[in-house]
Write a protein that holds these residues in place. Structure first.
Motif, short mmCIF file in Angstrom:
data_model
loop_
_atom_site.label_atom_id
_atom_site.label_comp_id
_atom_site.label_asym_id
_atom_site.label_seq_id
_atom_site.Cartn_x
_atom_site.Cartn_y
_atom_site.Cartn_z
N THR A 227 -12.92 21.10 -5.46
CA THR A 227 -12.67 21.58 -6.94
C THR A 227 -11.26 22.29 -6.98
O THR A 227 -10.38 22.35 -7.64
N GLU A 228 -10.98 23.00 -5.69
CA GLU A 228 -9.88 23.73 -5.63
C GLU A 228 -8.25 22.84 -5.67
O GLU A 228 -7.41 23.20 -6.36
N LEU A 229 -8.52 21.67 -4.73
CA LEU A 229 -7.67 20.67 -4.93
C LEU A 229 -7.38 20.01 -6.36
O LEU A 229 -6.00 19.84 -6.75
N ILE A 230 -8.37 20.00 -7.14
CA ILE A 230 -8.17 19.39 -8.14
C ILE A 230 -7.55 20.36 -9.36
O ILE A 230 -6.59 20.03 -10.04
N ILE A 231 -7.68 21.53 -9.14
CA ILE A 231 -7.08 22.84 -10.04
C ILE A 231 -5.55 22.88 -9.54
O ILE A 231 -4.77 22.85 -10.25
N LEU A 232 -5.36 22.82 -8.13
CA LEU A 232 -4.01 22.91 -7.73
C LEU A 232 -3.23 21.73 -8.31
O LEU A 232 -2.03 21.99 -8.90
N SER A 233 -3.90 20.60 -8.15
CA SER A 233 -2.95 19.28 -8.51
C SER A 233 -2.66 19.30 -10.19
O SER A 233 -1.66 18.87 -10.70
N SER A 234 -3.97 19.92 -10.79
CA SER A 234 -3.76 20.07 -12.31
C SER A 234 -2.40 21.01 -12.68
O SER A 234 -1.58 20.56 -13.68
N LYS A 235 -2.48 22.38 -12.15
CA LYS A 235 -1.23 22.87 -12.27
C LYS A 235 -0.11 22.38 -12.13
O LYS A 235 1.17 22.65 -12.63
N LYS A 236 0.15 21.84 -10.67
CA LYS A 236 1.43 21.03 -10.60
C LYS A 236 1.84 20.02 -11.51
O LYS A 236 3.21 20.10 -11.72
N LEU A 237 0.71 19.21 -11.82
CA LEU A 237 1.19 18.17 -12.87
C LEU A 237 1.54 18.85 -14.22
O LEU A 237 2.63 18.33 -14.80
N LEU A 238 1.06 20.14 -14.51
CA LEU A 238 1.41 20.62 -15.82
C LEU A 238 2.78 21.22 -15.63
O LEU A 238 3.65 20.97 -16.63
N GLN A 239 3.12 21.77 -14.57
CA GLN A 239 4.28 22.18 -14.18
C GLN A 239 5.52 21.20 -14.29
O GLN A 239 6.60 21.20 -14.76
N LEU A 240 5.37 19.99 -13.70
CA LEU A 240 6.03 18.76 -13.61
C LEU A 240 6.14 18.34 -15.05
O LEU A 240 7.34 17.87 -15.54
N LEU A 241 5.28 18.10 -16.04
CA LEU A 241 5.48 17.74 -17.43
C LEU A 241 6.09 18.51 -18.18
O LEU A 241 6.85 18.33 -19.02
N ALA A 242 6.13 20.10 -17.85
CA ALA A 242 6.90 21.16 -18.58
C ALA A 242 8.23 21.00 -18.20
O ALA A 242 9.18 21.04 -19.03
#
Length: 270
Positions: A227-242
């Protein structure tokens, strides 16, 4: 004829003045009665130190009471709340003792509850929602308000549910709860908190129940890590898209600034 008309007008004026006085008296009387009723209902200067002093309509309507947690009364364990009246009268209110409160649907069974409350709740603001009386004790929920300095927000905890979840208390939900009542809303949350405490062997349940199987422990740790890895990956992905969207927006603005009849390649050639 003139004297008669003058006397008639004078009598009429006197009658109207008397009527106005009567109306004014009636209005003032109604206003005074309404104010007295409101004061009796709200009790703006009443500090409650016993459940018997809390009006019936406060309990029936579950009117919130503000206060400060000051400690615990032993045998039986009761939370001591320094009730704060809406209008504070120092010389009168400071002499009154705190109000003993029994948590609805909860029995505190561990001494660790007292230590935890002293560390987390002492001196903090609380809100009571009265439900009933147990002699001089008020049966109520207690909501603890914890200011968060980093986020500048306030976290609210239901002390009864939290103590059960930590394994410092047991659920003691009465039978025959009425539907669509505050009790019917609280009971499932308290029982759910106890199920969680039993499942994780929190507090008293670590001695009263068998140890948790190893495969369950590994499964829980693996699920938490995933769960923690999914949350961290989601945050990184959102930063990249931004970042990509911002770069595309800046590139589009540069193209719009070019002359209409020239392309980017021709400009570089010249």
């Amino acid at each position: 004829m003139g004297e008669k008309e003058g006397g008639l007008f004078y009598n009429l004026e006197s009658l109207l003045q008397q009527d106005f006085r009567g109306v004014n008296i009636a209005v003032y009387a109604l206003a005074t009665a309404g104010l007295a009723l409101s004061i009796h209902k709200i009790r703006p200067v009443s500090k409650f130190s016993k459940a018997t002093k809390v009006p019936d309509h406060f309990i029936q309507q579950h009117a919130p009471l503000k206060g400060v947690y000051v400690g615990v009364q032993h045998s039986p364990v009761r939370l001591l709340i320094n009730h704060k009246a809406p209008i504070y009268l120092p010389f009168w209110h400071s002499s009154k003792p705190p109000l003993p409160v029994k948590l609805w649907g909860v029995d505190i069974v561990s001494g660790n509850a007292v230590n935890w409350l002293d560390c987390v709740a002492k001196g903090k603001q609380v809100t009571l929602k009265p439900i009933g009386r147990d002699k001089d004790d008020l049966v109520s929920t207690v909501l603890l308000h914890l200011p968060q300095t980093k986020t500048k927000t306030v976290e609210t905890l239901d002390l009864g549910q939290k103590l059960v979840e930590l394994g410092f208390a047991k659920a003691s939900v009465p039978q025959g709860i009425k539907k669509k009542s505050i009790e019917s809303q609280l009971a499932p949350k308290i029982l759910s908190a106890e199920n969680r405490a039993r499942s994780y062997r929190n507090g008293i349940w670590s001695d009263n129940l068998p140890p948790i199987p190893m495969y369950v422990t590994y499964w829980r740790k693996g699920s938490q890590l995933a769960t923690e890895l999914i949350i961290l990956s989601s945050k990184k992905l959102l930063q990249l898209l931004a970042f990509l969207s911002k770069s595309a927006l800046v590139g589009g603005k540069k193209l719009l600034l070019l002359p209409f009849n020239k392309s980017p390649k021709r400009i570089q050639a010249t």
